[in-house]
Write a protein that holds these residues in place. Structure first.
Motif, short mmCIF file in Angstrom:
data_model
loop_
_atom_site.label_atom_id
_atom_site.label_comp_id
_atom_site.label_asym_id
_atom_site.label_seq_id
_atom_site.Cartn_x
_atom_site.Cartn_y
_atom_site.Cartn_z
N ILE A 79 0.84 -1.20 0.00
CA ILE A 79 0.00 0.00 0.00
C ILE A 79 0.87 1.24 0.00
O ILE A 79 2.03 1.22 0.41
N GLY A 80 0.31 2.35 -0.45
CA GLY A 80 1.06 3.58 -0.58
C GLY A 80 1.55 4.14 0.75
O GLY A 80 0.89 3.99 1.78
N LEU A 81 2.71 4.78 0.71
CA LEU A 81 3.30 5.46 1.87
C LEU A 81 3.50 4.51 3.05
O LEU A 81 3.36 4.89 4.21
N TRP A 82 3.84 3.27 2.76
CA TRP A 82 3.86 2.24 3.79
C TRP A 82 4.88 2.50 4.89
O TRP A 82 4.65 2.15 6.05
N LYS A 83 6.01 3.10 4.56
CA LYS A 83 7.03 3.33 5.59
C LYS A 83 6.52 4.29 6.66
O LYS A 83 6.66 4.03 7.86
N GLY A 84 5.95 5.41 6.23
CA GLY A 84 5.41 6.36 7.19
C GLY A 84 4.24 5.79 7.96
O GLY A 84 4.08 6.05 9.17
N LYS A 85 3.42 4.98 7.29
CA LYS A 85 2.27 4.38 7.96
C LYS A 85 2.71 3.36 9.00
O LYS A 85 2.11 3.27 10.08
N ALA A 86 3.75 2.58 8.70
CA ALA A 86 4.26 1.62 9.68
C ALA A 86 4.76 2.35 10.92
O ALA A 86 4.50 1.93 12.06
N LYS A 87 5.44 3.45 10.71
CA LYS A 87 5.94 4.25 11.83
C LYS A 87 4.79 4.77 12.67
O LYS A 87 4.82 4.73 13.92
N ASN A 88 3.75 5.28 12.01
CA ASN A 88 2.60 5.83 12.74
C ASN A 88 1.83 4.75 13.49
O ASN A 88 1.35 4.99 14.61
N VAL A 89 1.68 3.58 12.89
CA VAL A 89 0.95 2.50 13.55
C VAL A 89 1.65 2.10 14.85
O VAL A 89 1.00 1.89 15.88
#
Length: 215
Positions: A79-89
């Motif tokens: 999914i898009g922007l996965w690196k930032g999303k993993a950090k936020n999760v």
């Protein structure tokens, strides 16, 4: 579109789909929160594919923190922007443990204080998980509100405020589902499929596509 027409527009959508639900897969307020946070600039289908394996491994804040950013990333690379999303999760999961005993708060300010959670995400969680009459305005609803005249606005917040005033009170609980689904499958961005819109008679869009194009 006047107030009566706006109400009739939403009633037409409601009659066609009496029991609308989010298309994101979730099993708890926490998994819903994560799924919605992951859905920014991604389709629900792609998020559901990613969370199918992610939630098998971690379906609560403690398990997610233990999984870590790299572990989350293994599941959501598609999914898009996965690196930032993993950090936020990971960050929001940690804050849920530190501030809320691992539970998702039923409070807008507390939700919006979590990393990666904005007003739209908070509204989805408040509405779907906690039954509040909240209006989550995504790109589909923003487009629909302006295109149809249902609730014109220059910003998502203006459209949200307009919808909260114009949707009949008894329909507010499910209204954002009806509008998102209508924008996703009928009132599409490139070419609205007006020929099978149940509310076409109430819509103010001037360039209605009344006949399906030949295939």
């Amino acid at each position: 579109m006047n107030l009566q027409q706006a109400g009739d527009f939403v009633r037409a959508l409601a009659a066609a789909n009496p029991a609308p639900e989010t298309e994101l897969h979730y099993t708890s307020p926490y998994t819903l929160l994560v799924a919605v946070a992951l859905s920014a600039q991604a389709t629900d289908v792609s998020v559901n594919k990613a969370t199918a394996t992610l939630f098998q491994e971690a379906d609560n804040p403690a398990a997610m923190v233990a999984l870590g950013e790299e572990g989350v990333g293994r599941h959501i690379r598609s999914i898009g922007l996965w690196k930032g999303k993993a950090k936020n999760v990971i960050a929001l999961s940690r804050l849920l443990l530190e501030r809320h005993g691992g539970e998702v708060p039923a409070d807008r300010a507390a939700l919006e204080a979590l990393p990666g959670v904005g007003r739209k995400t908070a509204n989805v969680v408040l509405n779907v998980a906690f039954g509040e009459e909240a209006m989550a305005v995504d790109t589909h609803i923003f487009r629909l509100g302006n295109r149809t005249g249902l609730a014109p606005g220059n910003t998502p917040r203006e459209v949200e405020d307009g919808l909260m005033k114009r949707v009949p009170p008894e329909l507010l609980r499910d209204a954002h589902h009806w509008l998102i689904l209508h924008g996703r499958y009928v009132c599409k961005a490139r070419m609205p499929e007006c020929w099978h819109c149940v509310a076409i008679a109430l819509c103010n869009y001037r360039d209605k596509v009344r006949v399906a194009p030949p295939r």
